[in-house]
Design a protein around this motif. Sequence first.
Motif, PDB file in Angstrom:
ATOM      1  N   LYS A 187       0.756  -1.213   0.057  1.00 45.74           N
ATOM      2  CA  LYS A 187      -0.122   0.014   0.003  1.00 45.74           C
ATOM      3  C   LYS A 187       0.852   1.239  -0.054  1.00 45.74           C
ATOM      4  N   LEU A 188       1.892   1.311   0.693  1.00 41.65           N
ATOM      5  CA  LEU A 188       2.857   2.350   1.013  1.00 41.65           C
ATOM      6  C   LEU A 188       3.709   2.791  -0.392  1.00 41.65           C
ATOM      7  N   PHE A 189       3.960   1.592  -0.992  1.00 39.92           N
ATOM      8  CA  PHE A 189       4.938   1.499  -2.217  1.00 39.92           C
ATOM      9  C   PHE A 189       4.048   2.208  -3.396  1.00 39.92           C
ATOM     10  N   SER A 190       2.679   1.888  -3.358  1.00 38.39           N
ATOM     11  CA  SER A 190       1.776   2.263  -4.388  1.00 38.39           C
ATOM     12  C   SER A 190       1.497   3.901  -4.101  1.00 38.39           C
ATOM     13  N   GLU A 191       1.549   4.143  -2.850  1.00 39.70           N
ATOM     14  CA  GLU A 191       1.055   5.480  -2.674  1.00 39.70           C
ATOM     15  C   GLU A 191       2.578   6.585  -2.958  1.00 39.70           C
ATOM     16  N   LEU A 192       3.783   6.017  -2.699  1.00 42.76           N
ATOM     17  CA  LEU A 192       4.855   6.783  -2.869  1.00 42.76           C
ATOM     18  C   LEU A 192       5.248   7.078  -4.413  1.00 42.76           C
ATOM     19  N   THR A 193       5.139   5.712  -5.336  1.00 42.13           N
ATOM     20  CA  THR A 193       5.419   5.743  -6.459  1.00 42.13           C
ATOM     21  C   THR A 193       4.275   6.209  -7.441  1.00 42.13           C
ATOM     22  N   GLY A 194       3.122   5.830  -7.226  1.00 45.70           N
ATOM     23  CA  GLY A 194       1.890   5.962  -8.151  1.00 45.70           C
ATOM     24  C   GLY A 194       1.482   5.310  -8.776  1.00 45.70           C
ATOM     25  N   HIS A 195       2.066   4.005  -8.770  1.00 44.69           N
ATOM     26  CA  HIS A 195       1.665   2.748  -9.110  1.00 44.69           C
ATOM     27  C   HIS A 195       0.257   1.851  -8.702  1.00 44.69           C
ATOM     28  N   GLU A 196      -0.278   1.421  -9.468  1.00 45.59           N
ATOM     29  CA  GLU A 196      -1.458   0.684  -8.756  1.00 45.59           C
ATOM     30  C   GLU A 196      -1.519  -0.321  -8.085  1.00 45.59           C
ATOM     31  N   ARG A 197      -0.467  -1.476  -8.718  1.00 46.41           N
ATOM     32  CA  ARG A 197      -0.553  -2.693  -7.761  1.00 46.41           C
ATOM     33  C   ARG A 197       1.129  -3.014  -7.789  1.00 46.41           C
ATOM     34  N   VAL A 198       1.484  -3.807  -6.775  1.00 50.66           N
ATOM     35  CA  VAL A 198       2.669  -3.912  -6.631  1.00 50.66           C
ATOM     36  C   VAL A 198       3.134  -5.619  -6.308  1.00 50.66           C
ATOM     37  N   LEU A 199       3.960  -6.212  -6.975  1.00 51.62           N
ATOM     38  CA  LEU A 199       4.576  -7.543  -6.609  1.00 51.62           C
ATOM     39  C   LEU A 199       5.794  -7.526  -5.845  1.00 51.62           C
ATOM     40  N   SER A 419       9.226  17.615   4.604  1.00 53.77           N
ATOM     41  CA  SER A 419       9.667  18.664   3.757  1.00 53.77           C
ATOM     42  C   SER A 419       8.449  19.446   3.124  1.00 53.77           C
ATOM     43  N   GLY A 420       7.246  19.070   3.783  1.00 54.77           N
ATOM     44  CA  GLY A 420       6.066  20.081   3.247  1.00 54.77           C
ATOM     45  C   GLY A 420       5.063  19.345   2.425  1.00 54.77           C
ATOM     46  N   ASP A 421       5.476  18.220   1.942  1.00 56.47           N
ATOM     47  CA  ASP A 421       4.570  17.606   0.990  1.00 56.47           C
ATOM     48  C   ASP A 421       4.228  15.787   1.690  1.00 56.47           C
ATOM     49  N   GLU A 422       2.709  15.630   1.630  1.00 56.57           N
ATOM     50  CA  GLU A 422       2.229  14.380   1.639  1.00 56.57           C
ATOM     51  C   GLU A 422       3.080  13.140   0.752  1.00 56.57           C
ATOM     52  N   ILE A 423       3.097  13.653  -0.390  1.00 59.79           N
ATOM     53  CA  ILE A 423       3.841  12.765  -1.533  1.00 59.79           C
ATOM     54  C   ILE A 423       4.862  13.617  -2.081  1.00 59.79           C
ATOM     55  N   CYS A 424       5.923  12.678  -2.272  1.00 53.14           N
ATOM     56  CA  CYS A 424       7.080  13.445  -2.820  1.00 53.14           C
ATOM     57  C   CYS A 424       6.804  14.159  -4.212  1.00 53.14           C
ATOM     58  N   THR A 425       7.362  15.194  -4.348  1.00 56.20           N
ATOM     59  CA  THR A 425       7.415  15.911  -5.844  1.00 56.20           C
ATOM     60  C   THR A 425       8.864  16.358  -6.040  1.00 56.20           C
TER      61      THR A 425
END
Length: 594
Positions: A187-199, A419-425
């Motif tokens: 779940k966290l990996f998807s959140e950080l990278t923006g990908h839908e599913r992870v293996l 750094s001020g962002d919930e998700i990295c930019t």
Amino acid sequence: MAVIDDILEKIVSKKIEKKEALKLFEELPEKEKKYMISELKKHLSNDVTIDQNNFSEKKGNSFKAVMEMQLGEEHKAFIDKMAEKLEKSTPKSKENASKDQAHLVDQRKTGGLKKALKRLQFHLTYDKGDGAYLYDIDGNKYIDIASDNGVNLFGHQPKFIKEAVIKRIEKGYPLVGYTEELAQVTKLFSELTGHERVLITQSGTEAVMWAVRIARAATQKNKIVIFEGAFHGLSDAVLAAKDQFGNSIAMGLGMLQEFANEIIVLDYGNMDHLDIIESRADEIAGVLIEPVQSRNPANQPVEFLKEVRKLTLEKDILLIMDEMITGFRVCCNGVQGLWNIKGDLATYGKIAAGGMPSGMIAGLAKYMNFVDGGVFNYDDNSMPSVKKALMAGTHTRNPVKLAATLAILTEIKNRCIASGDEICTPNSCFLNELNEKTSIMCKELNSFFTLKKVPIVIEYFSSLFRFKFLDDPNGVVKELLFVLMRMNGVETSPSGNCFLTMAHSDNDIKSIIKTVKKSIDTLLEEKFFYESDIVEEVENKIENKEDVKIVMSASSSDMRNNQEQESKKNDQMEKLRNLIISDLKNFQEKGVTI
């Protein structure tokens, strides 16, 4: 290539005349002719200018690195002196490296190995790693810029990883079922990278191998496009080289040509090669790209990659982004986030697992569903809707590596929030400071190399950097530089990839710079670089460049018209450089060290 090296040495040292050189050339086998051509072209290409990481590769460098066949008695005496000094400071490591060979098989021990330096090139036995430092069993301390091939973004055994791993080990680590970390990680990996599913996989090599399998399953096509200079692990499914005619060939012993036949090897950044992808689109399942190649970090063809993305979307080809090294280094969502070019699938592993043996494939659900059949519910009539491609692995869900991965991803997210962002930019990523420090360090060292007029540059991207010798890329002086850096307290990697980490302090970086400069000064003092007017002497010995072209014409009728070649000189220089690189890869050192 001992025969050809002997001929080249005679030409360089003015021991033979032009006619004799031509005669010897004519008597060589075809393969050795091509090797000699590449070496001659290398001597004639010093005026090629290439903008990379704010440096220029041009004839203004006054020195050239001594080649192994040019080592004199003074050089050998210096090497012997260094060998004795190193043996005194690392006796236990030297003993281990020697005695362990009887039963230890180690693919890395021959990386960069040179006969003239062999006494200096044994691997150290490490006692521990802590932060930015390594300690060997003889009590020596080193600033580590190998970073375990790039996995240690936060340095060795950071507290948050150590605590998470110990806590998990105390609870046990069942391998077959789920543990809580599994869902949290994906779940966290998807959140950080923006990908839908992870293996989760067991290694980076395996992640790429499976991504290729998914592409073939999804498209029902066979061919995979890769790009020369990239590295995608050690699976036969993605290992191939390109011969001088553009054909894919197996890279080494034990590797089948049948695998290479399913691979198309193109030049990264060459817009003309997009036509090849377009013309063969009905065969191609996927285009596999290392967006910034770890072996060529200065090559950053953004517009080319955008065109690849457009073409793959049009032609029903999967774009697989190999962010094994760049993922979580340039920013959380890697080069894909930095350049805003998203792959259908992406592979990761170096940083995200915190140094544990692992890899990840992430991407669009419609493609990732080929692994498990897709999402379904247990309390209704739904079932997996997609036919699966075979994949398995005992340690894919190992709770110890998942605990480390969760700790890393959580730390990254917390730093993003700080750094001020919930998700990295890319513009506000906490990694920007580290990447800027890397850039400043590399620019200072490149300026030093220019000042000293040595044929070396550092190519870099984010916190990855590589030392590049312009005249002898895999030569003895390059390896001696790394030995001297080690003896001066900085440890590098046999792969050539170096990294700064969050654990490196400003003082550590100053020490790295000081060590590099000191090592270069030593090489200059001991005459491991020589005045480059020897190039003009070589050219004069063969009289002029036209005579070199005559030599080259012995195996290529396209190069017999010297006047036509001269008129096209400017257009040919970039092609000449590409030929040099291709020849060296094909005929010098095909092996890959990781």
